[in-house]
Motif scaffolding. Structure first.
Motif, PDB file in Angstrom:
ATOM      1  N   LYS A 172      28.336  17.113  19.174  1.00  0.00           N
ATOM      2  CA  LYS A 172      27.433  17.909  18.428  1.00  0.00           C
ATOM      3  C   LYS A 172      27.978  18.138  16.986  1.00  0.00           C
ATOM      4  CE  LYS A 172      25.309  21.492  20.577  1.00  0.00           C
ATOM      5  NZ  LYS A 172      24.026  21.284  21.209  1.00  0.00           N
ATOM      6  N   THR A 197      24.827  31.541  22.422  1.00  0.00           N
ATOM      7  CA  THR A 197      24.200  30.071  22.303  1.00  0.00           C
ATOM      8  C   THR A 197      24.584  29.376  23.572  1.00  0.00           C
ATOM      9  OG1 THR A 197      26.281  29.084  21.219  1.00  0.00           O
ATOM     10  CG2 THR A 197      24.522  30.051  19.959  1.00  0.00           C
ATOM     11  N   PRO A 217      24.607  29.022  27.784  1.00  0.00           N
ATOM     12  CA  PRO A 217      24.063  29.529  28.736  1.00  0.00           C
ATOM     13  C   PRO A 217      24.631  30.477  29.840  1.00  0.00           C
ATOM     14  CG  PRO A 217      23.356  27.177  28.282  1.00  0.00           C
ATOM     15  CD  PRO A 217      24.568  27.640  27.344  1.00  0.00           C
ATOM     16  N   GLY A 230      27.253  25.326  29.803  1.00  0.00           N
ATOM     17  CA  GLY A 230      25.955  24.823  29.811  1.00  0.00           C
ATOM     18  C   GLY A 230      25.409  24.415  28.348  1.00  0.00           C
ATOM     19  N   LEU A 231      26.383  24.622  27.362  1.00  0.00           N
ATOM     20  CA  LEU A 231      25.881  24.292  26.043  1.00  0.00           C
ATOM     21  C   LEU A 231      25.318  23.008  25.726  1.00  0.00           C
ATOM     22  CD1 LEU A 231      25.991  25.618  23.272  1.00  0.00           C
ATOM     23  CD2 LEU A 231      28.240  25.071  22.792  1.00  0.00           C
ATOM     24  N   SER A 232      26.047  21.977  25.843  1.00  0.00           N
ATOM     25  CA  SER A 232      25.477  20.581  25.758  1.00  0.00           C
ATOM     26  C   SER A 232      24.230  20.237  26.470  1.00  0.00           C
ATOM     27  CB  SER A 232      26.668  19.823  26.058  1.00  0.00           C
ATOM     28  OG  SER A 232      26.897  19.553  27.218  1.00  0.00           O
ATOM     29  N   ALA A 233      23.870  20.929  27.403  1.00  0.00           N
ATOM     30  CA  ALA A 233      22.483  20.658  28.214  1.00  0.00           C
ATOM     31  C   ALA A 233      21.436  21.111  27.227  1.00  0.00           C
ATOM     32  CB  ALA A 233      22.578  21.364  29.639  1.00  0.00           C
ATOM     33  N   GLN A 234      21.628  21.796  26.243  1.00  0.00           N
ATOM     34  CA  GLN A 234      20.201  22.192  25.505  1.00  0.00           C
ATOM     35  C   GLN A 234      19.651  21.329  24.559  1.00  0.00           C
ATOM     36  OE1 GLN A 234      20.980  26.818  25.014  1.00  0.00           O
ATOM     37  NE2 GLN A 234      22.696  25.749  24.335  1.00  0.00           N
TER      38      GLN A 234
END
Length: 256
Positions: A147, A215, A217, A252-256
Motif C-alpha cells: 500500500k 485502521t 480491523p 485484516g488491514l490489507s483486506a480493506q
C-alpha cells in the motif's frame, strides 16, 4: 515444526522481530546464526535468550556491504555446514518527510539496507541452497510493500522492491527445490514503529499510534511473536508447496 538441528540464519537479529524469531527457532531446537550491525548487542541478545552454547553463532555485519554478507554466509558454512532457513529481516525505516524534502543521504541508507541488503542476502544464501537443493527463505517486507502512505516514500519503495525480489527469486529458486516467500506485517510494537510514530508527530506520537490502530480491523498492533510464528510456518515442511507468496500479517488491514 521439526526444526531440531536445522541451521537458521537471521539478519537484524539483535532486537524486535528478529530477536523474537531467534527465540522461536531456538525453542524448536534449531541452530541459529544471529547477524546484526553491533557485536555487543548481539552478545547481549544471546545472553538474554539463554541460547545454548554450540547451537548459535553471532556475526557482526553491515548487510549493505556485499563482502560482509558473503562473510556471514561463509562463517555459517564453516561452523554448521549448511543453511536450511534464511530470515532476510534486517531493515531501516528512514525518516518521515515528504518526497520533496526527503534527504538524499537517508534515501541512500534505506536503499542500501532494505534493497541491497536483501538482494545480497538472497544472492549468497541461494548459492548455498542451490548446492543443497533444499532450503526456505523468508524476506521481510511490510504492509508498506502493498500500500501507499504519505511521507515515507523511501521506505514504501524499498518494501515494494522486496516484494518484487521475492517473486523473481521464488521462480528462479524453484528450479532447484528452494522456496522463497515474504512476510508483510502491519504496524508492530517495536522500536521502529515508535520511531515512525514520533516522526509523524513528535509531540503526539501516542495519538498517531491510536489513529493507526483504528485502521486495523482486529483493533491492535501486531506483536513480534505474531510475525515470528508466521516465519516459522513458512520455513516449515507444513508449507512445502508454498513459494512466491506475499504473506500479510496485518490484522485484516490489507483486506480493506
Amino acid at each position: 515444526m521439526k526444526f531440531a538441528d536445522k541451521i537458521v540464519v537471521i539478519t537484524g537479529a539483535a532486537a524486535g522481530i528478529g530477536k523474537e524469531t531467534v527465540k522461536a527457532f531456538a525453542k524448536e531446537g534449531a541452530n541459529v546464526v544471529l547477524v546484526d550491525l553491533h557485536e555487543e548487542t548481539l552478545q547481549l541478545t544471546a545472553e538474554d535468550l539463554q541460547l545454548t552454547e554450540g547451537k548459535y553463532l553471532i556475526v557482526q555485519a553491515d548487510v549493505s556491504k556485499e563482502e560482509q554478507v558473503e562473510r556471514y554466509v561463509q562463517l555459517t558454512q564453516e561452523k554448521f555446514g549448511r543453511i536450511d532457513v534464511f530470515f532476510n529481516n534486517a531493515g531501516v525505516e528512514g525518516v518521515v518527510q515528504p518526497i520533496t524534502e526527503y534527504p538524499s543521504e537517508t534515501l541512500d541508507l534505506v536503499v542500501d539496507v532494505n534493497i541491497k541488503g536483501v538482494f545480497y542476502g538472497l544472492k549468497h544464501v541461494l548459492r548455498v541452497m542451490r548446492e543443497q537443493k533444499s532450503g526456505s527463505v523468508i524476506n521481510m517486507s511490510s504492509i508498506a510493500g502493498l500500500k501507499g502512505s504519505p511521507n515515507v516514500s523511501a521506505y514504501i519503495a524499498s518494501k515494494h522492491a522486496v516484494v518484487g525480489l521475492t517473486k523473481a527469486t521464488a521462480i528462479e529458486a524453484a528450479t532447484y527445490g528452494v522456496r522463497v516467500n515474504a512476510v508483510n506485517p502491519s504496524p508492530v510494537n517495536t522500536r521502529m514503529m515508535r520511531s515512525l510514530e514520533a516522526g509523524f508527530s513528535p509531540e503526539h506520537a501516542d495519538v498517531v499510534k491510536e489513529n493507526l490502530t483504528k485502521t486495523i480491523p482486529l483493533g491492535r498492533y501486531g506483536e513480534s511473536d505474531d510475525v515470528a510464528n508466521a516465519v516459522l510456518y513458512l520455513a516449515s515442511e507444513q508449507a512445502n508447496f508454498i513459494t512466491g507468496v506475499i504473506f500479510p500479517i496485518d490484522g485484516g488491514l490489507s483486506a480493506q
